[in-house]
Design an enzyme around this catalytic site. Sequence first.
Site, PDB file in Angstrom:
ATOM      1  N   GLU A 170      -1.046 -11.555 -16.440  1.00 18.07           N
ATOM      2  CA  GLU A 170      -1.400 -10.417 -15.498  1.00 18.07           C
ATOM      3  C   GLU A 170      -2.419  -9.309 -16.129  1.00 18.07           C
ATOM      4  O   GLU A 170      -2.787  -8.499 -15.505  1.00 18.07           O
ATOM      5  CB  GLU A 170      -0.113  -9.527 -15.163  1.00 18.07           C
ATOM      6  CG  GLU A 170       0.767  -8.988 -16.105  1.00 18.07           C
ATOM      7  CD  GLU A 170       1.997  -8.475 -15.319  1.00 18.07           C
ATOM      8  OE1 GLU A 170       2.097  -7.964 -14.336  1.00 18.07           O
ATOM      9  OE2 GLU A 170       3.161  -8.165 -16.138  1.00 18.07           O
TER      10      GLU A 170
ATOM     11  N   LYS B 120       1.995  -2.055  -8.689  1.00 18.82           N
ATOM     12  CA  LYS B 120       3.251  -1.665  -9.565  1.00 18.82           C
ATOM     13  C   LYS B 120       4.340  -2.311  -8.805  1.00 18.82           C
ATOM     14  O   LYS B 120       5.479  -2.757  -9.160  1.00 18.82           O
ATOM     15  CB  LYS B 120       3.440  -0.199  -9.878  1.00 18.82           C
ATOM     16  CG  LYS B 120       4.522  -0.167 -10.659  1.00 18.82           C
ATOM     17  CD  LYS B 120       4.636  -0.995 -12.041  1.00 18.82           C
ATOM     18  CE  LYS B 120       5.710  -0.402 -12.793  1.00 18.82           C
ATOM     19  NZ  LYS B 120       5.795  -1.425 -14.041  1.00 18.82           N
TER      20      LYS B 120
ATOM     21  N   TRP C  23      -3.633  -2.202  -1.278  1.00 23.22           N
ATOM     22  CA  TRP C  23      -3.647  -3.313  -2.018  1.00 23.22           C
ATOM     23  C   TRP C  23      -4.042  -4.379  -0.993  1.00 23.22           C
ATOM     24  O   TRP C  23      -3.257  -4.689   0.130  1.00 23.22           O
ATOM     25  CB  TRP C  23      -2.174  -3.671  -2.520  1.00 23.22           C
ATOM     26  CG  TRP C  23      -2.262  -4.977  -3.367  1.00 23.22           C
ATOM     27  CD1 TRP C  23      -2.811  -5.180  -4.515  1.00 23.22           C
ATOM     28  CD2 TRP C  23      -1.886  -6.267  -2.841  1.00 23.22           C
ATOM     29  NE1 TRP C  23      -2.488  -6.551  -4.911  1.00 23.22           N
ATOM     30  CE2 TRP C  23      -1.937  -7.279  -3.967  1.00 23.22           C
ATOM     31  CE3 TRP C  23      -1.250  -6.665  -1.580  1.00 23.22           C
ATOM     32  CZ2 TRP C  23      -1.268  -8.403  -3.897  1.00 23.22           C
ATOM     33  CZ3 TRP C  23      -0.845  -7.977  -1.642  1.00 23.22           C
ATOM     34  CH2 TRP C  23      -0.938  -8.935  -2.730  1.00 23.22           C
TER      35      TRP C  23
ATOM     36  N   LYS D  32       3.203 -11.792 -18.904  1.00 21.59           N
ATOM     37  CA  LYS D  32       2.483 -10.652 -19.191  1.00 21.59           C
ATOM     38  C   LYS D  32       0.907 -11.048 -19.706  1.00 21.59           C
ATOM     39  O   LYS D  32       0.174 -10.023 -19.322  1.00 21.59           O
ATOM     40  CB  LYS D  32       3.201 -10.043 -20.519  1.00 21.59           C
ATOM     41  CG  LYS D  32       4.433  -9.450 -20.317  1.00 21.59           C
ATOM     42  CD  LYS D  32       4.093  -8.046 -19.962  1.00 21.59           C
ATOM     43  CE  LYS D  32       4.994  -7.369 -18.958  1.00 21.59           C
ATOM     44  NZ  LYS D  32       5.496  -7.928 -17.969  1.00 21.59           N
TER      45      LYS D  32
ATOM     46  N   CYS E 296       1.008  -1.244   0.158  1.00 25.64           N
ATOM     47  CA  CYS E 296      -0.026   0.045   0.060  1.00 25.64           C
ATOM     48  C   CYS E 296       0.856   1.282   0.005  1.00 25.64           C
ATOM     49  O   CYS E 296       2.145   1.308   0.082  1.00 25.64           O
ATOM     50  CB  CYS E 296      -0.916   0.051   1.293  1.00 25.64           C
ATOM     51  SG  CYS E 296      -1.686  -1.661   1.623  1.00 25.64           S
TER      52      CYS E 296
ATOM     53  N   GLU F 181       8.409 -15.132 -19.358  1.00 27.71           N
ATOM     54  CA  GLU F 181       7.801 -13.627 -19.390  1.00 27.71           C
ATOM     55  C   GLU F 181       6.568 -13.354 -20.374  1.00 27.71           C
ATOM     56  O   GLU F 181       5.602 -12.579 -19.900  1.00 27.71           O
ATOM     57  CB  GLU F 181       8.764 -12.622 -20.081  1.00 27.71           C
ATOM     58  CG  GLU F 181       8.848 -11.288 -20.359  1.00 27.71           C
ATOM     59  CD  GLU F 181       8.188 -10.416 -19.236  1.00 27.71           C
ATOM     60  OE1 GLU F 181       7.881 -10.934 -17.984  1.00 27.71           O
ATOM     61  OE2 GLU F 181       7.748  -9.203 -19.258  1.00 27.71           O
TER      62      GLU F 181
ATOM     63  N   ARG G 115       1.471   1.505  -5.892  1.00 28.20           N
ATOM     64  CA  ARG G 115       1.609   0.426  -4.697  1.00 28.20           C
ATOM     65  C   ARG G 115       0.372  -0.233  -4.482  1.00 28.20           C
ATOM     66  O   ARG G 115       0.274  -1.156  -3.586  1.00 28.20           O
ATOM     67  CB  ARG G 115       2.176   1.265  -3.601  1.00 28.20           C
ATOM     68  CG  ARG G 115       3.197   2.061  -3.919  1.00 28.20           C
ATOM     69  CD  ARG G 115       3.612   2.892  -2.430  1.00 28.20           C
ATOM     70  NE  ARG G 115       4.248   2.031  -1.546  1.00 28.20           N
ATOM     71  CZ  ARG G 115       5.479   1.750  -1.281  1.00 28.20           C
ATOM     72  NH1 ARG G 115       6.363   2.429  -1.945  1.00 28.20           N
ATOM     73  NH2 ARG G 115       5.961   1.240  -0.228  1.00 28.20           N
TER      74      ARG G 115
ATOM     75  N   ASN H  95       1.231   0.381   5.865  1.00 30.59           N
ATOM     76  CA  ASN H  95       1.710  -0.448   4.414  1.00 30.59           C
ATOM     77  C   ASN H  95       2.601  -1.653   5.227  1.00 30.59           C
ATOM     78  O   ASN H  95       3.456  -1.226   6.152  1.00 30.59           O
ATOM     79  CB  ASN H  95       2.521   0.437   3.871  1.00 30.59           C
ATOM     80  CG  ASN H  95       3.253  -0.578   2.620  1.00 30.59           C
ATOM     81  OD1 ASN H  95       2.831  -1.553   2.264  1.00 30.59           O
ATOM     82  ND2 ASN H  95       4.614  -0.276   2.445  1.00 30.59           N
ATOM     83  N   GLY H  96       1.966  -2.870   4.954  1.00 26.20           N
ATOM     84  CA  GLY H  96       2.739  -3.960   5.418  1.00 26.20           C
ATOM     85  C   GLY H  96       1.691  -5.214   6.175  1.00 26.20           C
ATOM     86  O   GLY H  96       0.493  -4.885   5.910  1.00 26.20           O
TER      87      GLY H  96
ATOM     88  N   HIS I  31       7.609 -33.789 -21.907  1.00 27.70           N
ATOM     89  CA  HIS I  31       7.390 -34.525 -20.698  1.00 27.70           C
ATOM     90  C   HIS I  31       6.272 -34.192 -19.920  1.00 27.70           C
ATOM     91  O   HIS I  31       6.556 -34.097 -18.556  1.00 27.70           O
ATOM     92  CB  HIS I  31       8.807 -33.944 -19.839  1.00 27.70           C
ATOM     93  CG  HIS I  31      10.265 -34.263 -20.711  1.00 27.70           C
ATOM     94  ND1 HIS I  31      10.665 -35.585 -20.915  1.00 27.70           N
ATOM     95  CD2 HIS I  31      11.060 -33.585 -21.408  1.00 27.70           C
ATOM     96  CE1 HIS I  31      11.608 -35.849 -21.287  1.00 27.70           C
ATOM     97  NE2 HIS I  31      11.999 -34.489 -21.964  1.00 27.70           N
TER      98      HIS I  31
END
Length: 602
Positions: A481, A597, A74, A478, A2, A474, A27, A98-99, A497
């Site tokens: 998300e 972010k 968040w 992308k 946050c 990656e 955040r 925040n935390g 496999h």
Amino acid sequence: MCGIVGVLGNHEVAPILVEALKRLEYRGYDSAGIATVNKGTLSRRRAVGKLVNLSDLLVHEPLAGKSGIGHTRWATHGAPTVGNAHPHRAGSVAVVHNGIIENFKDLRADLGKRGISFETDTDTETVALLCESLIRDGHAPVDAARATVAQLDGAFALAFLIEGEEDLIIAARKGSPLAVGHGAGEMFVGSDAIALAPFTDQITYLEEGDFAVLTRTSLDVWDSRGDKANREKRQIQLDNARVDKDGHKHFMAKEIAEQPVAIDRALKAYCGADGDITLPDDLDFTKIDRLTMVACGTAFYACMVAKYWFEQIARMPVEVDVASEFRYREPPVADNTLALFVSQSGETADTLAALRYMEGKAKQIVGLVNVPESSIARESNVVLPLHAGPEISVASTKAFTCQLSILLMLALKAAQQRGIALPDGMPGDLRALPGLVHQSLAGEKQIASSARSLAKAQDIIFLGRGQLYPLALEGALKLKELSYIHAEGYASGELKHGPIALIDEKVPVVVLAPRDALFEKTVSNMQEVMARGGKVILVTDAEGAKLAGDGTHEVIIMPQVPDALAPILYAVPAQQIAYFTAIAKGTDVDQPRNLAKSVTVE
Ligand code: AGP
């Protein structure tokens, strides 16, 4: 993770708090809220969803006052609802956090035994209730806050606002960053200096365990032992201009398009026109026997690519790991190990925690970050700025390709320092990179049209071999998300496999394969997919298309590129596939659901 902010101002503070929160939305953006003290009275406004919802609320229900705190959330504990939105309040105490308070259940149980009831599911409400109960027991607000903080386990950056106290904010940090901004007869506190940049460039960074008392004209800090501490006030260089989209529909589109310029800037920061790569003086690979690279998410995939380069070009053993696993493995650290931490934000809690694990163990700690004033930068021995420019979209794009560009230069420099001949054409080939990336951007029209069918898929697979394997990971990240479609990245050779059981005509398979030494192997894997009805989208160069394009569902042709540059170039179609699929799905491209972010909680 946050964002928190506090202001002891000389003007109405609500708009200042909202402006600061706009710069902290990276955040988290599940909910937002502010609290102010006006003529002694403590009041709150909170709203679910993006910050704009709080701004709208404040238009209809303004909040007066020149002292205030704010928060953009968040969700960690408790769903994103108004009730769970910060600031949390208990009587005369409002707090933003925040935390994660790891012992909040025990604290709640103790408070419950004293007949104190709860309105929310959050750990933060417990902090407000604890502080309020101590004030009710007769403690002064500062002492009550100090005693509250002393009982907290876990990670926190906190700011307290107390009813009746118009010239007081109490702050504390443990595990989450907190900066104090010094204004002209005003004082600010925020999760980072970026939030405070429009108001001041005079910043004091609080350290681990610090407890701070702010008034408009003073800052008093006590360290983790409870001793008075004198923390440096410094002038910081921060671009406080609000970044805008420059006419693009989304920040992500702008940041994808900016890559040629950003990469050119990054290359020029370390590589002169003569091709000489210059690193900070104390970065000497002749004194290093092995490299440990640690990061999260997209930054981790950059490390995975760099492992191929350091091992193949500089013949240096490399270990890579995701930060959230690294320190809990408690890896032994060999002598002469260089620990390299890659982070766009420089605030990722997992990566910062891994860095702290290596303190005193690694010979050198190097931070490759896009925010030179960030926590990771400040705790590194050597900082390598990314020069990507502000990256606003949650999905990392230009930071990723700048990370790769700089990591490639590091590997080339390491080879030179260790007396190993560079691959043909290097480092001169680097000069062509911005232009090649610019050319690869041209594929967007074709990708935009194929994205419409990709958007209908339930599952999508990305394949790559060698240094393109991390690009498969990656590309899948992308896509996940941004479009919320399930996607997996695999090493091409690994498909047979087990994962090949997933393949049928409903599963698109994106194959990232320049015509390199491993191309034939990848073509075999592609054939295995097509033999089972899988729809292959082949991303390759003209030669590869000629050799293996037949039978594929689609071919996206990339410029011909020297092997070492391929991972950087092939990041662009992976980004564009995700971007245009998200658009076809109608998701929120720049602020996808559930994400932030910078992930500043473990
Ligand atoms: C990438 O698109 C994601 N937003 C995420 O994986 C990100 O790369 C990761 O959280 C690491 O962030 P950092 O580079 O700021 O440390």
